[in-house]
Design an enzyme around this catalytic site. Structure first.
Site, PDB file in Angstrom:
ATOM      1  N   SER A 153      94.902 -25.996 110.433  1.00 38.09           N
ATOM      2  CA  SER A 153      93.837 -25.803 111.419  1.00 38.09           C
ATOM      3  C   SER A 153      92.529 -26.344 110.859  1.00 38.09           C
ATOM      4  O   SER A 153      92.353 -26.444 109.630  1.00 38.09           O
ATOM      5  CB  SER A 153      93.684 -24.304 111.726  1.00 38.09           C
ATOM      6  OG  SER A 153      92.497 -24.044 112.457  1.00 38.09           O
ATOM      7  N   TYR A 167      92.846 -15.703 109.548  1.00 38.87           N
ATOM      8  CA  TYR A 167      93.450 -16.932 110.070  1.00 38.87           C
ATOM      9  C   TYR A 167      93.014 -18.146 109.249  1.00 38.87           C
ATOM     10  O   TYR A 167      93.839 -18.962 108.827  1.00 38.87           O
ATOM     11  CB  TYR A 167      93.058 -17.120 111.533  1.00 38.87           C
ATOM     12  CG  TYR A 167      93.710 -18.320 112.189  1.00 38.87           C
ATOM     13  CD1 TYR A 167      95.029 -18.256 112.631  1.00 38.87           C
ATOM     14  CD2 TYR A 167      93.010 -19.512 112.352  1.00 38.87           C
ATOM     15  CE1 TYR A 167      95.631 -19.352 113.225  1.00 38.87           C
ATOM     16  CE2 TYR A 167      93.597 -20.610 112.955  1.00 38.87           C
ATOM     17  CZ  TYR A 167      94.919 -20.528 113.386  1.00 38.87           C
ATOM     18  OH  TYR A 167      95.508 -21.625 113.964  1.00 38.87           O
TER      19      TYR A 167
END
Length: 262
Positions: A153, A167
């Site tokens: 990401s 995350y």
């Protein structure tokens, strides 16, 4: 090494005759990736925690004339992953491609982040990436080839005030794991790369992208002015799965509309 023929160059994005495993195959991204790989010729094994959630993906792959197999599997459980891989190899004879889509996101302010939630994100996103890579990496080692694509990401590149302590940390670990595996497994002719998107439209991000204030925060940081779509990920994944990327390994490819450019 002999030069690629014109016909081989023409077909360098073809996945005909290849077998792919896609973890997290029930989600919108997993379904999109599985369908994209099938469109380019691959047979596909999709995994998820329950068989029922995988049937839509299986149907879409089969409608394209390719073989599909759904296998229930918890990617954080090595015994279950080994069983899944054995079933896949028994059914298809080999595994050429692995795409590790399975993952979760939980958002809290760092000072309030429940430790249990933090550990769950790390377990699924990091351990749940490593175990399939480890088990299928051994299959690919025996075969003498393979393509592994992890999902990182832009949050692995830079922090964000939106509560991404777990995350972002997990995806940073996935990015470095990708580079580590690439350096260890290059000698086995296994390419390991990662696709790293900015925020994109899925049911998991719907609550963020439908909140106009939060949406503006995200989109203001994306020069192309929109969130990613699932199809934005598919082309990169097909490329990293194909012969076109044979000399590329250990790379994190940002699919981010320019988010990490400046």
């Amino acid at each position: 090494m002999k030069e690629m023929s014109n016909q081989e160059m023409k077909n360098m994005f073809s996945l005909e005759g290849k077998v792919a495993v896609v973890t997290g195959g029930a989600g919108s991204l997993g379904e999109g990736v599985a369908t994209g790989l099938a469109l380019h010729g691959a047979d596909v094994v999709v995994t998820g925690r329950t068989i029922e959630t995988l049937q839509s993906t299986v149907k879409k792959v089969e409608e394209l004339g390719k073989r599909a197999l759904a296998i229930a599997c918890d990617v954080t459980n090595e015994d279950q992953v080994k069983s899944m891989v054995k079933q896949a190899v028994d059914a298809f004879g080999k595994i050429d491609i692995l795409v590790t889509v399975a993952g979760i996101a939980k958002r809290f302010p760092a000072e309030e982040f429940p430790v249990e939630a933090f550990e769950q994100v790390m377990d699924i996103n990091v351990t749940g990436t490593f175990i399939p890579c480890k088990v299928i990496g051994n299959v690919m080692k025996e075969q003498g080839h393979g393509k592994i694509i992890t999902v990182s990401s832009v949050r692995a590149f830079a922090g964000h005030p939106g509560g991404y302590a777990a995350y972002g940390t997990s995806k940073g670990a996935v990015a470095l794991l990708t580079k580590q595996l690439a350096t260890e497994w290059a000698k086995y002719n296994i390419n390991v790369n990662s696709v790293a998107p900015t925020i994109f439209w899925t049911p998991l991000t719907q609550e963020v992208l439908e909140d106009e204030k939060l949406k503006k925060i995200f989109l203001d940081g994306i020069p192309m002015g929109r969130a990613a779509l699932v199809q934005d990920m598919v082309g990169t994944t097909v490329y990293l799965s194909s012969a076109a990327s044979d000399f590329i390994t250990g790379q994190i490819i940002y699919v981010d509309g320019g988010c990490t450019a400046g």
